[in-house]
Design a protein around this motif. Structure first.
Motif, PDB file in Angstrom:
ATOM      1  N   UNK A 104      16.342  50.731  40.334  1.00 41.98           N
ATOM      2  CA  UNK A 104      16.738  51.543  39.566  1.00 41.98           C
ATOM      3  C   UNK A 104      17.853  52.629  40.086  1.00 41.98           C
ATOM      4  N   UNK A 105      19.170  52.592  39.497  1.00 46.36           N
ATOM      5  CA  UNK A 105      20.164  53.291  40.095  1.00 46.36           C
ATOM      6  C   UNK A 105      19.802  54.792  39.771  1.00 46.36           C
ATOM      7  N   UNK A 106      19.105  55.254  39.133  1.00 50.12           N
ATOM      8  CA  UNK A 106      18.932  56.687  38.891  1.00 50.12           C
ATOM      9  C   UNK A 106      17.383  56.877  39.258  1.00 50.12           C
ATOM     10  N   UNK A 107      17.213  57.582  40.371  1.00 48.71           N
ATOM     11  CA  UNK A 107      15.843  57.943  40.774  1.00 48.71           C
ATOM     12  C   UNK A 107      15.878  59.475  41.124  1.00 48.71           C
ATOM     13  N   UNK A 108      15.798  60.612  40.339  1.00 47.72           N
ATOM     14  CA  UNK A 108      16.231  61.900  40.688  1.00 47.72           C
ATOM     15  C   UNK A 108      14.928  62.700  40.431  1.00 47.72           C
ATOM     16  N   UNK A 109      14.693  63.493  41.423  1.00 44.93           N
ATOM     17  CA  UNK A 109      13.539  64.525  41.380  1.00 44.93           C
ATOM     18  C   UNK A 109      13.956  66.023  41.224  1.00 44.93           C
ATOM     19  N   UNK A 127       7.059  95.497  27.524  1.00 42.81           N
ATOM     20  CA  UNK A 127       6.502  94.218  28.134  1.00 42.81           C
ATOM     21  C   UNK A 127       6.911  94.137  29.373  1.00 42.81           C
ATOM     22  N   UNK A 128       6.279  93.051  30.000  1.00 38.75           N
ATOM     23  CA  UNK A 128       6.616  92.909  31.453  1.00 38.75           C
ATOM     24  C   UNK A 128       8.267  92.835  31.674  1.00 38.75           C
ATOM     25  N   UNK A 129       8.555  93.522  32.651  1.00 39.91           N
ATOM     26  CA  UNK A 129      10.153  93.469  32.750  1.00 39.91           C
ATOM     27  C   UNK A 129      10.716  92.588  33.621  1.00 39.91           C
ATOM     28  N   UNK A 130       9.639  91.534  34.367  1.00 43.51           N
ATOM     29  CA  UNK A 130      10.176  90.623  34.981  1.00 43.51           C
ATOM     30  C   UNK A 130       9.179  89.514  35.229  1.00 43.51           C
ATOM     31  N   UNK A 131       9.510  88.017  35.556  1.00 50.62           N
ATOM     32  CA  UNK A 131       8.831  87.119  35.565  1.00 50.62           C
ATOM     33  C   UNK A 131       9.598  86.079  36.256  1.00 50.62           C
ATOM     34  N   UNK A 132       8.576  85.200  37.083  1.00 51.98           N
ATOM     35  CA  UNK A 132       9.152  83.883  37.474  1.00 51.98           C
ATOM     36  C   UNK A 132       8.788  82.788  36.605  1.00 51.98           C
ATOM     37  N   UNK A 133       9.863  81.829  36.569  1.00 50.68           N
ATOM     38  CA  UNK A 133       9.569  80.453  35.513  1.00 50.68           C
ATOM     39  C   UNK A 133       9.917  79.364  36.462  1.00 50.68           C
ATOM     40  N   UNK A 134       8.793  78.270  36.529  1.00 53.79           N
ATOM     41  CA  UNK A 134       9.047  76.988  37.399  1.00 53.79           C
ATOM     42  C   UNK A 134       9.081  76.009  36.653  1.00 53.79           C
ATOM     43  N   UNK A 135       9.605  74.971  37.126  1.00 55.68           N
ATOM     44  CA  UNK A 135       9.496  73.669  36.471  1.00 55.68           C
ATOM     45  C   UNK A 135      10.036  72.669  37.701  1.00 55.68           C
ATOM     46  N   UNK A 136       9.517  71.453  37.453  1.00 53.12           N
ATOM     47  CA  UNK A 136       9.825  70.202  38.241  1.00 53.12           C
ATOM     48  C   UNK A 136       9.683  68.970  37.452  1.00 53.12           C
ATOM     49  N   UNK A 137      10.564  68.024  37.588  1.00 51.16           N
ATOM     50  CA  UNK A 137      10.475  66.784  37.202  1.00 51.16           C
ATOM     51  C   UNK A 137      10.951  65.679  37.721  1.00 51.16           C
ATOM     52  N   UNK A 138      10.862  64.236  37.057  1.00 53.17           N
ATOM     53  CA  UNK A 138      11.321  63.256  37.861  1.00 53.17           C
ATOM     54  C   UNK A 138      11.855  62.442  36.882  1.00 53.17           C
ATOM     55  N   UNK A 139      12.968  61.800  37.149  1.00 55.13           N
ATOM     56  CA  UNK A 139      13.746  60.886  35.962  1.00 55.13           C
ATOM     57  C   UNK A 139      14.138  59.703  36.715  1.00 55.13           C
ATOM     58  N   UNK A 140      14.312  58.358  35.895  1.00 52.27           N
ATOM     59  CA  UNK A 140      14.486  57.147  36.624  1.00 52.27           C
ATOM     60  C   UNK A 140      15.238  56.742  35.254  1.00 52.27           C
ATOM     61  N   UNK A 141      16.344  55.854  35.787  1.00 55.78           N
ATOM     62  CA  UNK A 141      17.386  54.936  34.892  1.00 55.78           C
ATOM     63  C   UNK A 141      17.623  53.865  35.795  1.00 55.78           C
ATOM     64  N   UNK A 142      17.413  52.672  34.837  1.00 58.94           N
ATOM     65  CA  UNK A 142      17.441  51.400  35.517  1.00 58.94           C
ATOM     66  C   UNK A 142      18.344  50.722  34.441  1.00 58.94           C
ATOM     67  N   UNK A 318      28.118  45.817  26.563  1.00 61.68           N
ATOM     68  CA  UNK A 318      27.299  46.797  26.543  1.00 61.68           C
ATOM     69  C   UNK A 318      26.213  47.210  27.865  1.00 61.68           C
ATOM     70  N   UNK A 319      26.037  48.254  28.369  1.00 67.20           N
ATOM     71  CA  UNK A 319      25.375  48.499  29.161  1.00 67.20           C
ATOM     72  C   UNK A 319      23.741  48.870  28.991  1.00 67.20           C
ATOM     73  N   UNK A 320      22.968  48.155  29.376  1.00 63.84           N
ATOM     74  CA  UNK A 320      21.368  48.198  28.647  1.00 63.84           C
ATOM     75  C   UNK A 320      20.504  48.815  30.067  1.00 63.84           C
ATOM     76  N   UNK A 321      20.104  49.879  29.662  1.00 65.39           N
ATOM     77  CA  UNK A 321      19.146  50.656  30.657  1.00 65.39           C
ATOM     78  C   UNK A 321      17.877  50.931  30.103  1.00 65.39           C
ATOM     79  N   UNK A 322      16.854  51.137  30.976  1.00 68.45           N
ATOM     80  CA  UNK A 322      15.487  51.635  30.685  1.00 68.45           C
ATOM     81  C   UNK A 322      15.625  53.147  31.462  1.00 68.45           C
ATOM     82  N   UNK A 323      15.385  54.129  30.461  1.00 69.49           N
ATOM     83  CA  UNK A 323      15.209  55.409  30.953  1.00 69.49           C
ATOM     84  C   UNK A 323      13.721  56.000  30.945  1.00 69.49           C
ATOM     85  N   UNK A 324      13.452  56.760  31.837  1.00 72.77           N
ATOM     86  CA  UNK A 324      11.947  57.595  31.962  1.00 72.77           C
ATOM     87  C   UNK A 324      12.048  58.920  32.661  1.00 72.77           C
ATOM     88  N   UNK A 325      11.342  59.818  32.171  1.00 79.43           N
ATOM     89  CA  UNK A 325      11.082  60.955  32.848  1.00 79.43           C
ATOM     90  C   UNK A 325       9.967  61.631  32.474  1.00 79.43           C
TER      91      UNK A 325
END
Length: 525
Positions: A104-109, A127-142, A318-325
């Motif tokens: 896979x050419x794309x393997x990104x975290x 309302x609460x005047x402040x907060x933290x927001x979190x996110x994480x992920x992984x993406x692959x493209x072949x 055409x470029x044919x790829x498989x994508x996932x995240x």
């Protein structure tokens, strides 16, 4: 344009149902028919086929231990050879880059945290005047290798890797021939210097005699001035020859990786250059020409460029790829939800309107291929010419050496007779001067003829690719340690130099070069 799209969809359907397509031409050897039965009368006369204990060390025929040591030192210390070895490592790393296209050419975290600070407005609920927001992920493209883009790129990098090895061997061939040529040029210059000094001493004695005779009134001034002129002319050649000796010694020192002025072992002996009348070959000349490292490198470059046409053609389709995240996100706010997302599917991209850029790139790659084919065929012809020229030069230099050897004996005898007749009063002093001049010219010419014969013999071995093999590691310990400390090379720095020559023959390229070397497969990033 409609035909182009129809062809693309047809290929796409075939690839989907039956597997991947490899676009572009498979490699065809550019070798011409004449080389298979090429022969040379001059080469036949100047060589003989004979099995040798180690066919790759032609200089062993000279039985000169000092030359053996100098060549060994050049193998270890010469900068040009070290650069060629480093280019093998560079090509090996490039092969690793190309081989990564199998995966896979794309393997990104990703991981993010965002701090939110919200302002309060009049009349708005608190309302609460402040907060933290979190996110994480992984993406692959072949991108699937439907059109052979990545397999052709690997094929090209693989051929370039072997071409780098062949270029290393070519540098080895040229280096060893140059060391031998320079070493024997030094020996010839030393011998010529010795001849000049001996003749100067001989002519100085004649000058002293004529001076005494002139002072005593038994000779005229003409004899004195002629003797002095000839002596000074010979004496004037000595500084030039001394310069030649010093410069040749310096050139040899640099070739073996030493500073100028070193190599005191060269002064231990000043033997006459050997006289060898034939080259010892272990195969027919046509096979030896094709085994020349520069010829093999030229053919491998054709193979590498042939594969690049397929890489360029793949861009037309055409470029044919498989994508996932997969992703997760959350917030520090009370009651805020946590979310997990999954996604995947195929992707097709096609550059429909490139205004001829991609098609012209294919044409560029094809023109470059034809240029390399022409360069290969010219390289083979030039190799055959170099071998025939060297063989002819060897035969003719040996003929001249035999004539000049006899002429030198005659000149030495003539001087003896001329001196005797002059002392007895049967001839004038001019005959002595002529005999002295002839002796010096014939002896110097004889040394040059011996040197020319040996030089042509070395050129013949070089023209047939002799001396390509070395069993020592590509990198010396100091360079290995320096590069290991600077960069993580894995086990690539332990790369071995050349393969057995039979496995590296250009004839093995009649099939596509589409499989990396075992060492290359073992360490793909």
């Amino acid at each position: 344009m409609a035909n182009k799209h129809l062809r693309a969809w047809t290929l796409l359907a075939a690839a989907t149902l039956g597997g991947c397509v490899r676009l572009g031409p498979d490699f065809q050897s550019p070798r011409q028919d004449w080389i298979d039965h090429w022969d040379s009368q001059a080469l036949d006369a100047a060589s003989q086929q004979q099995p040798q204990p180690d066919r790759r060390q032609w200089w062993a025929q000279f039985e000169d231990p000092l030359l053996d040591r100098l060549i060994s030192a050049a193998d270890t210390n010469n900068s040009s050879l070290r650069i060629a070895a480093l280019r093998i490592l560079e090509a090996r790393a490039q092969l690793g880059i190309a081989s990564s296209g199998r995966y896979p050419q794309v393997q990104q975290g990703s991981a993010d945290s965002l701090y939110l600070d919200r302002n309060q407005y009049d009349g708005a609920p608190e309302l609460d005047s402040n907060a933290w927001q979190y996110s994480t992920g992984f993406a692959a493209g072949w991108e699937l290798d439907f059109w052979g883009r990545y397999s052709r790129a690997i094929e090209s990098a693989d051929a370039n890797y072997f071409a780098a090895q062949a270029n290393y061997e070519d540098v080895l061939v040229l280096l060893r021939a140059q060391v031998a040529q320079t070493y024997y040029a030094l020996r010839t210059a030393e011998a010529r210097l010795g001849i000049a000094r001996d003749n100067a001493k001989l002519q100085k004695r004649s000058l002293d005699i004529t001076e005494r005779l002139f002072n005593s009134g038994n000779s005229d001034e003409l004899d004195l001035q002629q003797a002095k002129t000839q002596y000074l002319a010979t004496l004037s050649s000595i500084p030039e020859l001394e310069t030649q000796v010093a410069q040749t010694r310096n050139a040899l020192a640099v070739l073996v990786g030493q500073p100028p002025g070193s190599l005191p072992e060269l002064s231990a002996e000043t033997a006459l250059v050997p006289l060898v009348d034939q080259a010892l070959l272990d195969d027919v000349p046509a096979n030896l020409l094709l085994r020349r490292p520069d010829v093999r490198a030229a053919e491998l470059l054709v193979a590498a460029q042939s594969a690049l046409i397929g890489v360029a053609e793949a861009d037309l389709y055409p470029s044919i790829s498989l994508l996932g995240s997969i992703g997760w996100s959350a917030s520090s706010l009370d009651g805020s939800p946590q979310t997990v997302s999954l996604g995947g599917g195929p992707s097709l991209t096609w550059n429909l309107f490139d205004h001829g850029r991609l098609r012209n790139n294919v044409r560029v790659q094809d023109a470059r291929l034809q240029q390399l084919i022409e360069a290969y065929q010219d390289r083979v012809r030039q190799a055959a010419r170099e071998a025939d020229d060297a063989a002819t030069g060897l035969s003719k230099a040996l003929e001249r050496e035999r004539i000049l050897r006899e002429a030198s004996f005659s000149a030495k005898r003539s001087l003896t007779l001329a001196n005797a007749q002059y002392r007895e009063g049967y001839s004038d002093f001019q005959r002595v001067l002529d005999a002295q001049r002839a002796l010096f010219a014939q002896q110097d010419g004889y040394l040059l003829a011996r040197s020319a014969a040996l030089s042509n013999l070395i050129n013949l071995y070089r023209a047939l690719g002799g001396g390509w093999y070395s069993s020592q590691p590509l990198l010396d310990p100091a360079t290995h340690a320096q590069m290991s400390q600077r960069t993580d090379w894995g086990d690539l720095l332990d790369e071995q130099p050349a393969r057995p020559v039979e496995n590296a023959m250009p004839g093995n390229l009649d099939k596509p070069v589409n499989t990396p070397a075992p060492a290359a497969q073992a360490d793909t990033p």
